[in-house]
Motif scaffolding. Structure first.
Motif, PDB file in Angstrom:
ATOM      1  N   TRP A   1       0.834  -1.202   0.000  1.00 52.97           N
ATOM      2  CA  TRP A   1       0.000   0.000   0.000  1.00 52.97           C
ATOM      3  C   TRP A   1       0.871   1.256   0.000  1.00 52.97           C
ATOM      4  O   TRP A   1       1.812   1.377   0.773  1.00 52.97           O
ATOM      5  CB  TRP A   1      -0.923  -0.015   1.224  1.00 52.97           C
TER       6      TRP A   1
ATOM      7  N   ASP B   1       1.823   2.453  -8.714  1.00 50.97           N
ATOM      8  CA  ASP B   1       0.993   2.200  -7.533  1.00 50.97           C
ATOM      9  C   ASP B   1       0.828   0.697  -7.362  1.00 50.97           C
ATOM     10  O   ASP B   1      -0.045   0.082  -7.974  1.00 50.97           O
ATOM     11  CB  ASP B   1      -0.362   2.888  -7.684  1.00 50.97           C
TER      12      ASP B   1
ATOM     13  N   SER C   1      -2.765  -0.604  -6.321  1.00 47.14           N
ATOM     14  CA  SER C   1      -3.929  -0.545  -7.201  1.00 47.14           C
ATOM     15  C   SER C   1      -4.212  -1.925  -7.784  1.00 47.14           C
ATOM     16  O   SER C   1      -3.355  -2.816  -7.767  1.00 47.14           O
ATOM     17  CB  SER C   1      -3.689   0.459  -8.331  1.00 47.14           C
ATOM     18  N   GLN C   2      -5.397  -2.101  -8.322  1.00 46.74           N
ATOM     19  CA  GLN C   2      -5.742  -3.387  -8.938  1.00 46.74           C
ATOM     20  C   GLN C   2      -4.778  -3.715 -10.079  1.00 46.74           C
ATOM     21  O   GLN C   2      -4.274  -4.842 -10.190  1.00 46.74           O
ATOM     22  CB  GLN C   2      -7.184  -3.350  -9.464  1.00 46.74           C
TER      23      GLN C   2
END
Length: 223
Positions: A98, A196, A199-200
């Motif tokens: 994260w 990121d 992120s998915q």
């Protein structure tokens, strides 16, 4: 350059490993920091902090890298992860990725590093594999990194075999050893990393990279 001075009577004879300019390296880092930014945080002399971070006794800033994307991820997320039955996968908690990014960088200058890759390299600095593998005594590792720095004042960092992706390499750079490298030692390459990891799309890409190591990032559980 640090004013830290040798504190032991042993003479170290460090072996060197040179990484040429224009070499691609990889890094996992907190997304709020620049990909090429050194970590300004200093470790506690005795307790908290990374294996080779600077301390108040030797206040250099550090930057950890790896020679491949899978090694950078493995070094960051696979610590203490076991293979779980029945599938034999290693599950990585979502919190581990994260607000973190995987970035690719290119060296602007030649990196002159102290090698800790082979047994002979560790012996050259009067150490053995414990320096790299003991998870309970990072304070000793930080202390020895400072001793190496003191006796090898031209060394820009350390390099060793990754514990979590054997035969591949991990390294740390010292911020105060790049005064002659215009613009800093690393250029950030756009489009090659994962901005990121949480992120998915980022998790999917990271899981594809980690698949050969039988590891995957778990989906977040929102309360």
């Amino acid at each position: 350059m640090s004013d830290f001075f040798p504190m032991i009577e042993l003479e170290l004879r460090p072996n060197r490993h040179v990484i040429p300019a224009d070499t691609e390296l990889w890094r996992v880092h907190h997304s709020k920091y620049g990909a090429g930014q050194f970590n300004p945080k200093l470790a506690d002399i005795h307790f908290d902090g990374g294996r080779f971070e600077g301390t108040l006794l030797d206040p250099y800033h550090s930057l950890y890298l790896a020679n491949t994307s899978i090694t950078a991820l493995a070094e960051s997320v696979l610590r203490s992860r076991t293979f779980e039955p029945p599938a034999g996968m290693r599950r990585i908690p979502y919190r581990t990725v994260w607000q973190r990014s995987l970035s690719v960088l290119r060296t602007r200058c030649e990196l002159n590093l102290v090698s800790l890759i082979e047994g002979k390299d560790l012996a050259a600095v009067c150490q053995d594999s414990t320096l790299l593998e003991d998870e309970s005594n990072y304070a000793k590792a930080r202390r020895w990194a400072s001793e190496i720095r003191a006796q090898a004042p031209d060394a820009m960092g350390l390099i060793w075999e990754s514990r979590r992706n054997r035969s591949q390499l991990a390294l740390v750079l010292f911020h105060d050893r790049f005064e002659q490298c215009d613009g800093g030692p690393l250029e950030v390459l756009q489009g090659g990393g994962i901005p990121d990891l949480g992120s998915q799309e980022g998790m999917k890409k990271a899981n594809d990279i980690l698949e050969p190591l039988r590891a995957m990032i778990s989906e977040p559980v929102w309360q």
